[in-house]
Design a protein around this motif. Structure first.
Motif, PDB file in Angstrom:
ATOM      1  N   GLN A  80      -8.655   2.334  -0.718  1.00  0.00           N
ATOM      2  CA  GLN A  80      -7.097   1.532  -0.112  1.00  0.00           C
ATOM      3  C   GLN A  80      -7.961   1.595   0.254  1.00  0.00           C
ATOM      4  O   GLN A  80      -8.309   1.631   1.311  1.00  0.00           O
ATOM      5  CB  GLN A  80      -6.637   3.271  -0.010  1.00  0.00           C
ATOM      6  CG  GLN A  80      -5.184   3.096   0.333  1.00  0.00           C
ATOM      7  CD  GLN A  80      -4.310   2.693   0.027  1.00  0.00           C
ATOM      8  OE1 GLN A  80      -4.325   2.242  -1.274  1.00  0.00           O
ATOM      9  NE2 GLN A  80      -3.163   2.894   0.120  1.00  0.00           N
ATOM     10  N   GLY A  81      -6.854   0.163   1.322  1.00  0.00           N
ATOM     11  CA  GLY A  81      -6.916  -0.752   2.463  1.00  0.00           C
ATOM     12  C   GLY A  81      -6.755   0.606   3.595  1.00  0.00           C
ATOM     13  O   GLY A  81      -5.627   1.842   3.307  1.00  0.00           O
TER      14      GLY A  81
ATOM     15  N   LEU B  60      -4.261   1.087   6.978  1.00  0.00           N
ATOM     16  CA  LEU B  60      -3.709   0.932   7.350  1.00  0.00           C
ATOM     17  C   LEU B  60      -3.694   0.753   9.560  1.00  0.00           C
ATOM     18  O   LEU B  60      -4.287   1.643   9.466  1.00  0.00           O
ATOM     19  CB  LEU B  60      -2.359   0.867   7.369  1.00  0.00           C
ATOM     20  CG  LEU B  60      -1.244   1.083   8.061  1.00  0.00           C
ATOM     21  CD1 LEU B  60      -0.314  -0.390   7.858  1.00  0.00           C
ATOM     22  CD2 LEU B  60       0.215   2.376   7.408  1.00  0.00           C
TER      23      LEU B  60
ATOM     24  N   GLU C 270       2.648  -2.462   1.389  1.00  0.00           N
ATOM     25  CA  GLU C 270       2.458  -1.017   0.194  1.00  0.00           C
ATOM     26  C   GLU C 270       1.178  -1.872  -0.751  1.00  0.00           C
ATOM     27  O   GLU C 270       0.351  -1.210  -1.172  1.00  0.00           O
ATOM     28  CB  GLU C 270       3.263  -0.306  -0.959  1.00  0.00           C
ATOM     29  CG  GLU C 270       4.023   0.302   0.828  1.00  0.00           C
ATOM     30  CD  GLU C 270       5.109   1.013  -0.038  1.00  0.00           C
ATOM     31  OE1 GLU C 270       5.762   2.307   0.014  1.00  0.00           O
ATOM     32  OE2 GLU C 270       5.930   0.995  -0.934  1.00  0.00           O
TER      33      GLU C 270
ATOM     34  N   ARG D  81      -0.310  -4.772  -0.463  1.00  0.00           N
ATOM     35  CA  ARG D  81      -1.867  -5.191   0.107  1.00  0.00           C
ATOM     36  C   ARG D  81      -2.751  -3.510   0.365  1.00  0.00           C
ATOM     37  O   ARG D  81      -4.027  -4.437   0.050  1.00  0.00           O
ATOM     38  CB  ARG D  81      -1.711  -5.488   1.584  1.00  0.00           C
ATOM     39  CG  ARG D  81      -1.209  -7.045   1.078  1.00  0.00           C
ATOM     40  CD  ARG D  81      -1.106  -8.284  -0.253  1.00  0.00           C
ATOM     41  NE  ARG D  81      -0.786  -9.239  -0.115  1.00  0.00           N
ATOM     42  CZ  ARG D  81       0.577  -9.087  -0.890  1.00  0.00           C
ATOM     43  NH1 ARG D  81       1.205  -8.311  -1.295  1.00  0.00           N
ATOM     44  NH2 ARG D  81       0.670 -10.137  -1.046  1.00  0.00           N
ATOM     45  N   LEU D  82      -2.612  -2.597   0.648  1.00  0.00           N
ATOM     46  CA  LEU D  82      -2.757  -1.656   0.455  1.00  0.00           C
ATOM     47  C   LEU D  82      -3.757  -0.998  -1.121  1.00  0.00           C
ATOM     48  O   LEU D  82      -5.080  -0.724  -0.743  1.00  0.00           O
ATOM     49  CB  LEU D  82      -1.768  -0.419   1.666  1.00  0.00           C
ATOM     50  CG  LEU D  82      -1.997  -0.501   2.970  1.00  0.00           C
ATOM     51  CD1 LEU D  82      -1.670   0.665   3.338  1.00  0.00           C
ATOM     52  CD2 LEU D  82      -2.928  -0.359   4.184  1.00  0.00           C
TER      53      LEU D  82
ATOM     54  N   ASP E 273      -6.978  -4.205   3.891  1.00  0.00           N
ATOM     55  CA  ASP E 273      -6.809  -3.798   5.415  1.00  0.00           C
ATOM     56  C   ASP E 273      -5.747  -4.550   6.190  1.00  0.00           C
ATOM     57  O   ASP E 273      -5.757  -5.822   6.150  1.00  0.00           O
ATOM     58  CB  ASP E 273      -8.000  -4.087   6.359  1.00  0.00           C
ATOM     59  CG  ASP E 273      -9.526  -3.343   5.838  1.00  0.00           C
ATOM     60  OD1 ASP E 273      -8.433  -2.105   5.309  1.00  0.00           O
ATOM     61  OD2 ASP E 273     -10.246  -3.223   7.012  1.00  0.00           O
TER      62      ASP E 273
ATOM     63  N   GLY F  42      -3.131   6.449   8.775  1.00  0.00           N
ATOM     64  CA  GLY F  42      -3.668   5.046   9.439  1.00  0.00           C
ATOM     65  C   GLY F  42      -4.697   5.587  10.668  1.00  0.00           C
ATOM     66  O   GLY F  42      -4.746   6.401  11.170  1.00  0.00           O
TER      67      GLY F  42
END
Length: 201
Positions: free
Chosen positions: A8-9, A11, A93, A95-96, A101, A121
Motif C-alpha cells: 500500500q502506498g 498517504l 484510493e 493510487r494508494l 505514495d 497516514g
C-alpha cells in the motif's frame, strides 16, 4: 519473520495555515520527488493568476461542488473563508492501492477528516517562521481584501491550536530546506518497523 516493501502506498497529508506556503513547497517537492503522486483538490474559489485547471485545482461552481458532496465523491471537504475545498475520493484510493505514495495539500479542517479515515497516514503541519511573516505573506499576495486577510489570520491562529494532531511540524523558512525535511520524513516513514515487517507463524 519476513521483511518486505509495503504494497500500500503512503498517504502524505501536508496542511497548515493559509500563507504557510503549502502550494509553493508542494510544487518544489514534486521536482525533488517526481515519484510522488500529487492529488489535485477541487475548490469553488476563483483561480489566481497562473493557476491551471486540473493542475493546481479542479475549479468548480458551488452547485457542482455540492453535487459532489451529495454523491459521496469526496474523501474530505471543508468550507474555508467562504469557499469549498475537497479531495476527490476515487483517484486517491486507486493510487494508494497501486502502491503509489500520494501527497495531499489540504486545509486543516480537511486534514482532520482524513485522519479519521486514514489514521496510518503521515500528517505534516507546515508553519511559517512567525505570525508576522504569515501576515506579510498573505498581504503580499495582493489578491484578497483586507477583510479576507483578517479572516485568514484569525483562522490561522485557531488552526495552530490543532498542531498536536500532526505527526511532524516543518518550519517553512526556506522552501528548499522545508522540502528536504519533508523528503526525509517520507524516507523515514518507509523504513518504519511496522510498515516493513510481516510476521508469519
Amino acid at each position: 519473520m519476513q521483511f518486505s516493501h509495503q504494497k500500500q502506498g503512503l498517504l502524505i497529508v501536508l496542511s497548515g495555515p493559509s500563507g504557510a506556503g503549502k502550494g509553493t513547497v508542494c510544487a518544489r517537492l514534486r521536482n525533488f520527488m517526481p515519484e510522488l503522486t500529487y492529488s489535485v483538490s477541487a475548490t469553488t474559489r476563483k483561480p489566481r493568476e497562473g493557476e491551471q485547471e486540473g493542475v493546481n485545482y479542479f475549479f468548480k461552481t458551488r452547485e457542482e461542488f455540492e453535487e459532489m458532496i451529495r454523491n459521496d465523491e469526496l474523501l474530505e471537504w471543508a468550507e474555508y473563508v467562504g469557499n469549498y475545498y475537497g479531495t476527490p475520493r476515487r483517484f486517491v484510493e486507486e493510487r494508494l492501492a497501486e502502491g503509489q505514495d500520494v501527497l495531499l495539500e489540504i486545509e486543516v479542517q480537511g486534514a482532520m477528516q482524513i485522519k479519521r479515515r486514514f489514521p496510518h497516514g503521515v500528517f505534516i503541519f507546515l508553519v511559517p517562521p512567525s505570525l508576522e511573516e504569515l501576515r506579510r505573506r498573505i498581504e503580499g499576495r495582493g489578491t484578497e481584501t483586507d477583510e479576507v486577510v483578517e479572516r485568514r489570520l484569525d483562522t490561522a491562529a485557531k488552526e495552530l491550536g490543532l498542531i498536536e494532531h500532526y505527526d511532524y511540524v516543518v518550519v517553512n523558512d526556506r522552501v528548499d530546506a522545508a522540502c528536504d525535511r519533508i523528503r526525509s520524513i517520507i524516507i523515514a516513514e518507509h523504513c518504519r518497523r511496522e510498515r516493513l515487517m510481516a510476521i508469519r507463524e
